[in-house]
Design a protein around this motif. Structure first.
Motif, short mmCIF file in Angstrom:
data_model
loop_
_atom_site.label_atom_id
_atom_site.label_comp_id
_atom_site.label_asym_id
_atom_site.label_seq_id
_atom_site.Cartn_x
_atom_site.Cartn_y
_atom_site.Cartn_z
N TYR A 22 0.84 -1.21 0.00
CA TYR A 22 0.00 0.00 0.00
C TYR A 22 0.87 1.25 0.00
N ASP A 23 1.91 1.27 0.84
CA ASP A 23 2.77 2.44 0.93
C ASP A 23 3.49 2.69 -0.41
N ASP A 24 3.96 1.62 -1.03
CA ASP A 24 4.65 1.76 -2.32
C ASP A 24 3.68 2.29 -3.39
N TYR A 25 2.47 1.75 -3.37
CA TYR A 25 1.44 2.20 -4.32
C TYR A 25 1.10 3.68 -4.08
N LEU A 26 0.98 4.05 -2.82
CA LEU A 26 0.64 5.43 -2.47
C LEU A 26 1.71 6.40 -2.96
N MET A 27 2.98 6.09 -2.67
CA MET A 27 4.06 6.99 -3.06
C MET A 27 4.24 7.03 -4.58
N THR A 28 4.02 5.89 -5.25
CA THR A 28 4.09 5.88 -6.72
C THR A 28 3.00 6.75 -7.31
N GLU A 70 3.37 10.43 -9.48
CA GLU A 70 2.79 10.67 -10.80
C GLU A 70 1.75 11.79 -10.78
N LYS A 71 0.94 11.84 -9.71
CA LYS A 71 -0.24 12.72 -9.72
C LYS A 71 -0.09 14.00 -8.91
N ASN A 72 0.83 14.00 -7.94
CA ASN A 72 0.98 15.18 -7.08
C ASN A 72 2.46 15.33 -6.73
N GLU A 73 3.23 15.81 -7.68
CA GLU A 73 4.68 15.86 -7.52
C GLU A 73 5.09 16.76 -6.36
N GLU A 74 4.34 17.85 -6.15
CA GLU A 74 4.68 18.78 -5.07
C GLU A 74 4.57 18.12 -3.70
N PHE A 133 4.60 14.87 -3.16
CA PHE A 133 5.59 13.80 -3.13
C PHE A 133 6.95 14.36 -2.69
N ASP A 134 7.35 15.49 -3.26
CA ASP A 134 8.63 16.12 -2.90
C ASP A 134 8.64 16.55 -1.43
N HIS A 135 7.48 17.01 -0.95
CA HIS A 135 7.38 17.42 0.45
C HIS A 135 7.56 16.23 1.39
N LEU A 136 6.89 15.10 1.07
CA LEU A 136 6.92 13.94 1.97
C LEU A 136 8.27 13.23 1.96
N GLN A 137 8.94 13.19 0.81
CA GLN A 137 10.15 12.38 0.74
C GLN A 137 11.32 12.99 1.51
N THR A 138 11.19 14.25 1.91
CA THR A 138 12.26 14.86 2.72
C THR A 138 11.87 14.90 4.20
N ARG A 139 10.81 14.21 4.58
CA ARG A 139 10.34 14.25 5.96
C ARG A 139 10.14 12.85 6.54
N LEU A 140 11.09 11.97 6.26
CA LEU A 140 11.05 10.65 6.86
C LEU A 140 11.37 10.74 8.35
N CYS A 141 12.26 11.68 8.70
CA CYS A 141 12.67 11.89 10.08
C CYS A 141 12.63 13.37 10.41
N THR A 142 12.63 13.68 11.68
CA THR A 142 12.75 15.07 12.11
C THR A 142 14.00 15.21 12.96
N ASN A 143 14.62 16.37 12.90
CA ASN A 143 15.86 16.62 13.63
C ASN A 143 15.65 17.82 14.54
N ILE A 144 15.14 17.55 15.73
CA ILE A 144 14.77 18.62 16.64
C ILE A 144 16.00 19.39 17.11
N LYS A 145 17.09 18.69 17.41
CA LYS A 145 18.27 19.33 17.98
C LYS A 145 19.15 20.00 16.93
N GLN A 146 18.83 19.80 15.64
CA GLN A 146 19.60 20.42 14.56
C GLN A 146 21.08 20.06 14.64
N LYS A 147 21.37 18.83 15.02
CA LYS A 147 22.75 18.36 15.07
C LYS A 147 22.94 17.24 14.04
N PRO A 148 24.14 17.11 13.48
CA PRO A 148 24.37 16.03 12.50
C PRO A 148 24.10 14.66 13.11
N PHE A 149 23.56 13.76 12.31
CA PHE A 149 23.31 12.38 12.70
C PHE A 149 22.46 12.28 13.96
#
Length: 441
Positions: free
Chosen positions: A200-206, A210-214, A216-232
């Motif tokens: 389902y997740d693969d189908y959703l992102m595919t 195709e249908k909502n590139e904006e 898609f671009d927003h979600l693919q950079t938000r797999l994680c959050t970095n609250i402390k703004q420190k590397p790693f």
């Protein structure tokens, strides 16, 4: 899975306002009323796999596959010898310890294989390159046990490691590729819920790509959050939710829903206020102190490699041996082709999902390739199979005649072995009552 179904099946007729909770009823309503315009009730909701939960279940699936092969033996080598300690590792009850074990096992196994390759390459004056190592495994090594272990580490171990890295680095391409490679194991290892969710997740992102590139671009950079703004120092969203839940539940007992709602509403403000007061008073907040125990990796890898070498599991690399576990138990011959089988199984399930346009009907247990069959039989008890049969017969209440016949047949076969019962259950699931009658009556 329930939430996926709710999103898929809930519609509202735009013309008369009637609500539907089963998608088939929409078609019947159209045939009877002629109304053509329907609104999806939850059309703006996007469900994503939680990164932490996917990672946990990937690790559990990996351990489940490897446990009877060599994982149990290697855990004993680390000191996890008692039944309770073995269960802790087998069920991945402690993610930190389980990740430590995964890293130590991976390094030990791979180094032992590389040591054998170097022993072969130096006298033959062959360069020790990854390409030559691959050729050595494929063309020179005859021991199926060594081939199997390296194949598992190459495909499933590497993709699990890269999934973890890709998620924490917010690198969507790596995250997605690693999950796709690893997910084949879900499809053959009995992880049916995560098989459905991954497809389902693969189908959703595919679809989004195709249908909502904006979006898609927003979600693919938000797999994680970095609250402390420190590397790693990144954290998956569902991990933050888990921590938030713990904080809210620890505030006060929460005897009813109103108290729980209050706790979850004010928890962030309370902790922000507490931190401010502690800072003003110069008080050290001990809740921020994290005690991390780093295992002696080098020592454990050394001991594990010694035990692995003493077992002589890889000792006869150039001789054809029986496929077996490190403890001497015979293994299913299909394990030798496990990656190719897992890839084919996932592709077949994905095609079924598109064919039926239903992610839950895509998984037909009778179509599964036989692999780790003995393990799967142990996972499903005879009582569970009988309970499922009784439930399926019970919901035939709209067809009392068929229900009566099926109940009578079941009474005659309920004392037979689990293989007969499972076949009976499969036929019930498919509603193939005629075959049941012909075979068992």
């Amino acid at each position: 899975k329930i939430a996926i179904d709710v999103i898929k099946h809930c519609y509202k007729c735009h013309e008369c306002g009637k609500d539907f909770t089963v998608i088939n009823d929409v078609g019947k309503h159209f045939e009877s009323s002629g109304h053509k315009k329907y609104k999806k009730t939850f059309g703006n909701i996007i469900l994503k796999i939680g990164g932490l939960h996917a990672e946990m279940n990937m690790l559990r699936s990996f351990v489940s596959l490897n446990w009877p092969i060599m994982y149990s033996f290697l855990c004993r080598s680390m000191g996890f010898k008692s039944p309770k300690a073995q269960l802790l590792q087998q069920k991945v009850q402690d993610m930190h310890k389980s990740w430590d074990t995964f890293k130590i096992v991976r390094e030990s196994v791979v180094k032992e294989a590389v040591k054998l390759f170097i022993d072969y390459a130096e006298p033959a004056q062959i360069q020790t390159t990854p390409e030559n190592f691959e050729n050595w495994i494929e063309n020179e090594v005859k021991n199926p046990n060594l081939k199997l272990v390296i194949q598992i580490q190459k495909y499933f171990g590497t993709s699990l490691w890269l999934f973890r890295a890709g998620q924490r680095a917010n690198y969507f391409k790596l995250y997605r590729a690693a999950l796709r490679v690893f997910a084949g194991l879900f499809h053959i290892n009995g992880n049916l819920h995560y098989s459905a969710i991954e497809v389902y997740d693969d189908y959703l992102m595919t679809s989004l790509e195709e249908k909502n590139e904006e979006l898609f671009d927003h979600l693919q950079t938000r797999l994680c959050t970095n609250i402390k703004q420190k590397p790693f120092c990144a954290q998956s969203h569902d991990a933050r939710h888990e921590e938030s839940n713990k904080l809210a539940q620890n505030m006060f007992p929460g005897k009813d829903l109103d108290e729980l709602e209050l706790a979850f509403t004010i928890v962030d403000d309370i902790y922000a206020l507490r931190k401010q007061v502690f800072d003003e008073k110069g008080i050290n907040d001990r809740s921020d102190e994290v005690s991390v125990v780093i295992p002696e990796y080098r020592k454990m890898v050394f001991k594990m490699r010694c035990d692995l070498r003493d077992s002589k599991y890889f000792g006869k690399a150039y001789e054809q041996e029986e496929l077996r576990s490190i403890d001497g138990q015979a293994l299913h011959p299909n394990l030798v082709d496990i990656f190719e089988i897992s890839r084919q199984r996932r592709e077949a399930d994905v095609l079924n999902a598109y064919r039926y346009n239903d992610f839950l009907q895509a998984y037909n247990p009778r179509s599964r390739i036989a692999i780790l069959a003995d393990d799967k039989e142990c996972q499903v008890s005879e009582k569970e199979v009988k309970d499922e049969i009784m439930i399926l017969i019970h919901i035939l209440s709209e067809d009392l005649e068929t229900q009566s016949v099926m109940q009578e047949i079941f009474e005659n076969v309920r004392s037979r072995d689990i293989y007969v019962l499972k076949n009976f259950l499969d036929l019930l699931v498919e509603k193939d009552y005629q075959t049941i009658y012909e075979i068992y009556k």
